[in-house]
Design a protein around this motif. Sequence first.
Motif, PDB file in Angstrom:
ATOM      1  N   ARG A 218       0.850  -1.183   0.000  1.00  0.00           N
ATOM      2  CA  ARG A 218       0.000   0.000   0.000  1.00  0.00           C
ATOM      3  C   ARG A 218       0.891   1.240   0.000  1.00  0.00           C
ATOM      4  NH1 ARG A 218      -5.241   1.237   1.027  1.00  0.00           N
ATOM      5  NH2 ARG A 218      -5.757  -0.906   1.603  1.00  0.00           N
ATOM      6  N   GLU A 219       0.440   2.256  -0.713  1.00  0.00           N
ATOM      7  CA  GLU A 219       1.201   3.507  -0.760  1.00  0.00           C
ATOM      8  C   GLU A 219       0.897   4.352   0.472  1.00  0.00           C
ATOM      9  OE1 GLU A 219       2.084   7.026  -3.964  1.00  0.00           O
ATOM     10  OE2 GLU A 219      -0.011   6.633  -3.476  1.00  0.00           O
ATOM     11  N   TRP A 220       1.924   4.896   1.080  1.00  0.00           N
ATOM     12  CA  TRP A 220       1.813   5.914   2.114  1.00  0.00           C
ATOM     13  C   TRP A 220       2.644   7.106   1.658  1.00  0.00           C
ATOM     14  CZ3 TRP A 220      -0.545   5.647   7.099  1.00  0.00           C
ATOM     15  CH2 TRP A 220      -1.143   4.421   7.404  1.00  0.00           C
ATOM     16  N   THR A 221       2.189   8.300   1.949  1.00  0.00           N
ATOM     17  CA  THR A 221       2.959   9.493   1.599  1.00  0.00           C
ATOM     18  C   THR A 221       3.247  10.309   2.855  1.00  0.00           C
ATOM     19  OG1 THR A 221       0.954  10.762   1.102  1.00  0.00           O
ATOM     20  CG2 THR A 221       2.040   9.659  -0.742  1.00  0.00           C
ATOM     21  N   ILE A 222       4.475  10.792   2.929  1.00  0.00           N
ATOM     22  CA  ILE A 222       4.880  11.703   3.996  1.00  0.00           C
ATOM     23  C   ILE A 222       5.245  13.022   3.330  1.00  0.00           C
ATOM     24  CG2 ILE A 222       6.530  12.147   5.838  1.00  0.00           C
ATOM     25  CD1 ILE A 222       6.843   9.096   6.083  1.00  0.00           C
ATOM     26  N   LEU A 260      11.478   0.634  -0.157  1.00  0.00           N
ATOM     27  CA  LEU A 260      10.593   1.404   0.713  1.00  0.00           C
ATOM     28  C   LEU A 260      10.252   2.752   0.089  1.00  0.00           C
ATOM     29  CD1 LEU A 260       9.123   1.917   3.379  1.00  0.00           C
ATOM     30  CD2 LEU A 260      11.307   2.686   4.350  1.00  0.00           C
ATOM     31  N   ILE A 261      11.270   3.486  -0.345  1.00  0.00           N
ATOM     32  CA  ILE A 261      11.026   4.786  -0.976  1.00  0.00           C
ATOM     33  C   ILE A 261      10.797   4.576  -2.463  1.00  0.00           C
ATOM     34  CG2 ILE A 261      11.949   7.075  -1.462  1.00  0.00           C
ATOM     35  CD1 ILE A 261      13.590   6.924   1.047  1.00  0.00           C
ATOM     36  N   GLN A 262       9.603   4.880  -2.915  1.00  0.00           N
ATOM     37  CA  GLN A 262       9.266   4.736  -4.323  1.00  0.00           C
ATOM     38  C   GLN A 262       9.614   5.982  -5.131  1.00  0.00           C
ATOM     39  OE1 GLN A 262       7.316   1.776  -5.872  1.00  0.00           O
ATOM     40  NE2 GLN A 262       8.740   1.204  -4.239  1.00  0.00           N
ATOM     41  N   LYS A 263       9.434   7.136  -4.484  1.00  0.00           N
ATOM     42  CA  LYS A 263       9.646   8.378  -5.228  1.00  0.00           C
ATOM     43  C   LYS A 263       9.759   9.523  -4.235  1.00  0.00           C
ATOM     44  CE  LYS A 263       6.110   9.947  -7.492  1.00  0.00           C
ATOM     45  NZ  LYS A 263       5.052  10.158  -8.524  1.00  0.00           N
ATOM     46  N   MET A 266       9.374  17.333  -5.358  1.00  0.00           N
ATOM     47  CA  MET A 266       9.130  18.658  -4.796  1.00  0.00           C
ATOM     48  C   MET A 266       7.870  19.240  -5.423  1.00  0.00           C
ATOM     49  SD  MET A 266      11.293  19.821  -2.517  1.00  0.00           S
ATOM     50  CE  MET A 266      10.871  21.542  -2.734  1.00  0.00           C
ATOM     51  N   VAL A 267       6.935  19.672  -4.598  1.00  0.00           N
ATOM     52  CA  VAL A 267       5.708  20.319  -5.065  1.00  0.00           C
ATOM     53  C   VAL A 267       5.431  21.501  -4.154  1.00  0.00           C
ATOM     54  CG1 VAL A 267       3.252  20.060  -5.512  1.00  0.00           C
ATOM     55  CG2 VAL A 267       4.783  18.123  -5.907  1.00  0.00           C
ATOM     56  N   ASN A 268       5.437  22.707  -4.713  1.00  0.00           N
ATOM     57  CA  ASN A 268       5.122  23.920  -3.952  1.00  0.00           C
ATOM     58  C   ASN A 268       5.932  24.021  -2.655  1.00  0.00           C
ATOM     59  OD1 ASN A 268       3.180  24.619  -5.880  1.00  0.00           O
ATOM     60  ND2 ASN A 268       1.567  23.492  -4.796  1.00  0.00           N
ATOM     61  N   ASN A 269       7.239  23.888  -2.792  1.00  0.00           N
ATOM     62  CA  ASN A 269       8.158  23.994  -1.657  1.00  0.00           C
ATOM     63  C   ASN A 269       7.930  22.929  -0.592  1.00  0.00           C
ATOM     64  OD1 ASN A 269       9.568  26.263  -2.691  1.00  0.00           O
ATOM     65  ND2 ASN A 269       7.925  27.608  -1.964  1.00  0.00           N
ATOM     66  N   GLN A 270       7.283  21.855  -0.977  1.00  0.00           N
ATOM     67  CA  GLN A 270       7.127  20.708  -0.097  1.00  0.00           C
ATOM     68  C   GLN A 270       7.875  19.525  -0.691  1.00  0.00           C
ATOM     69  OE1 GLN A 270       2.747  20.386   0.103  1.00  0.00           O
ATOM     70  NE2 GLN A 270       3.034  20.307   2.305  1.00  0.00           N
ATOM     71  N   THR A 271       8.390  18.681   0.183  1.00  0.00           N
ATOM     72  CA  THR A 271       8.986  17.423  -0.253  1.00  0.00           C
ATOM     73  C   THR A 271       8.001  16.308   0.059  1.00  0.00           C
ATOM     74  OG1 THR A 271      11.233  18.221   0.109  1.00  0.00           O
ATOM     75  CG2 THR A 271      10.912  15.843   0.023  1.00  0.00           C
ATOM     76  N   ILE A 272       7.615  15.561  -0.958  1.00  0.00           N
ATOM     77  CA  ILE A 272       6.651  14.478  -0.810  1.00  0.00           C
ATOM     78  C   ILE A 272       7.379  13.156  -1.017  1.00  0.00           C
ATOM     79  CG2 ILE A 272       4.501  13.461  -1.642  1.00  0.00           C
ATOM     80  CD1 ILE A 272       3.702  16.245  -2.623  1.00  0.00           C
ATOM     81  N   ILE A 273       7.349  12.309   0.003  1.00  0.00           N
ATOM     82  CA  ILE A 273       8.013  11.007  -0.032  1.00  0.00           C
ATOM     83  C   ILE A 273       6.944   9.938  -0.178  1.00  0.00           C
ATOM     84  CG2 ILE A 273       9.616   9.470   1.157  1.00  0.00           C
ATOM     85  CD1 ILE A 273      10.318  11.922   2.958  1.00  0.00           C
ATOM     86  N   SER A 274       6.987   9.193  -1.260  1.00  0.00           N
ATOM     87  CA  SER A 274       6.044   8.106  -1.491  1.00  0.00           C
ATOM     88  C   SER A 274       6.681   6.796  -1.059  1.00  0.00           C
ATOM     89  CB  SER A 274       5.644   8.034  -2.967  1.00  0.00           C
ATOM     90  OG  SER A 274       4.992   9.227  -3.358  1.00  0.00           O
ATOM     91  N   LEU A 275       6.010   6.090  -0.151  1.00  0.00           N
ATOM     92  CA  LEU A 275       6.526   4.833   0.387  1.00  0.00           C
ATOM     93  C   LEU A 275       5.684   3.659  -0.088  1.00  0.00           C
ATOM     94  CD1 LEU A 275       7.092   5.881   4.110  1.00  0.00           C
ATOM     95  CD2 LEU A 275       8.704   6.051   2.207  1.00  0.00           C
TER      96      LEU A 275
END
Length: 649
Positions: A218-222, A260-263, A266-275
Amino acid sequence: MPNSCRQLDLNTITLNLNRFFGCSVSPILSTALWLTATCGTNAQPVPILTSPSPASGEIIPSGNQISLNGRTLAGAWLQKSGTTGRVTTHLSDGALRQLIGVDLLNTTNPAQQPVEWFSSIKPPLALNAMLQGGYRYLDISSFAQTAGWQMQANGNMLVISTPPAKINDFRQGKRSTGERLVVDLDRPTPWQVAEGQPIKRPIDPNAPTSQASTPLNREWTITLDGIADSALIQRYTPQPVILPPNQLKQLPLAKTPDPLIQKVEMVNNQTIISLSVPFGLSPRISAIANPNRLIVDIRPDALVAKDITWAKGLRWQQKFVTLGKDSFPVVWLEINPRVVGLTIKPMWVNPDSLTGSAPLIQTAQRYLAVAGINGGYFNRNNKLPLGAIRRDHQWVSGPILNRGAIAWNDSGQFYFGRLTLNESLISANNQSLPILFLNSGYAQTGIARYTSVWGSTYTPLTDNEMLLVVQNDQITNQLPGGKAGVTPVPIPQNGYLLTLRGTATTNANKLPIGTKVSITSNTTPTDFSRYPHIVGAGPLLIQNRQIVLDAKAEKFSAAFISEKAVRSAICTTNTGNLMVAAVHNRAGGAGATLAEHAKLMQVMGCVNALNLDGGSSTSLYLGGQLLDRSPSTAARVHNGIGIFLNPEP
């Protein structure tokens, strides 16, 4: 709408209504009241009252939107003036937890909430708390100043700007409980976590659809309010694999686990980590100081135990409950129904109709409930109820199939059992006909009755129904229903509709236009009739401390009985308190069977317990947040049980 209505901001509306009505009015409710008063076609405008200087402790602006570093998010907030004229800012604890990543720690004092956020201070910082309009607000003024935040109210929105942060590195490792990810930061920064959809691996693009992919993870995003440099992002950017078409069929199903880290993006000065997280596991996240870092542990037992007295008479708890060799994460609220100002009532999506479904979080906020849990069953296709709902002595929807139900009154007394409603239509010649269903989406052969609580109209649920219009205790019309779902028929305010289905249509000859009729009504067991509020679901789990589970007798299917699923329940304890609980998948495995669910409730000290609708419907709400799951994974539900709290002055 006149221009004057368009130009009114929500806080002006709320402030003036608070003064006009002499009480606190929520922003959403105040909008409705104000527009009704000032923007209706025939209404006379209510004058806008001049705003004097705010008195000490007076709420000035409030709203339900937050702009966090330029992104608009849902979150309740308000501001107050202090004794020295200083304005303090208060954020709902749900928004502080879910939008900023602040951890709420255990407390027995509802007026003080200890918190932790990138800090090692002992004892932890405690924020002043207060209840207002269905939320518990925490005073974040000093907290925000220490963290270097800038805050400003702008109409319905609280604008928060936090210092820019930098992500220095990602570090991964293995632990005995699972994988660990460490995100190194140069300073504390807001973060959010969200559960996503199952990830499917491709096998063969030319294979049948049923074989094309297999869900494994399952995908989780931080999401962090911080900037990672391009080299760090590039390290985790998936590279496309290009193969000739004749080699695609030769691709085997990958046997190595997903990284673990899929991708990272950077989006709008945020870092999005897809797990990519294996089923049965989930992330446990900690924000640590000295140095600042976010620690993400992927483990089967990610739930962190909590015991928070949220308000007087309302306690939030969560922990793993052991049953044999398995441990189940259980999140629950314990409610003392004897506390002054605390009430428990059924709620459903649309107060004007029984048709509808919505996320529980929306329904609870519409009713201004401080807490709630999903209720009974419903048809997901036509969004109609399939079980008992009774509120303030009025039947909203009748029970079906002698299924389990809970009844209660406003004095804190409860009753559990399997419920049947016995209604009969009595004609002038003393002829009696059974009415099998009341305001129900359960469409079976027999006579059903639909009142104005159902809505302004009734549209046949099955083909070739015969509809009898009853007004002032007299049959005034007979109408053929025709094809199901086509022709709506008005439901009289001073009466009801009788729907004759299947072989029951022959009873129309016994009830010609002009026939005087009356209704008799009672319940089995008769004890249910004494209670103003009822919610039915089932199966009944526990009575008088004994497990009485008999799902087959309550007409549940064999598949439903054997299924392992996420479940919810309502129960009473030996102290007379009420518990509403959500039970999720066991550590490293699937959810509970009904038999396990009953045993779990017994282990937790339930004297009487009822299973509620479960699976994706399971939702436990408290003060603007879901406690047991990510809102994105919660299904829309028809009804729920709301907890309302009006604190003493």
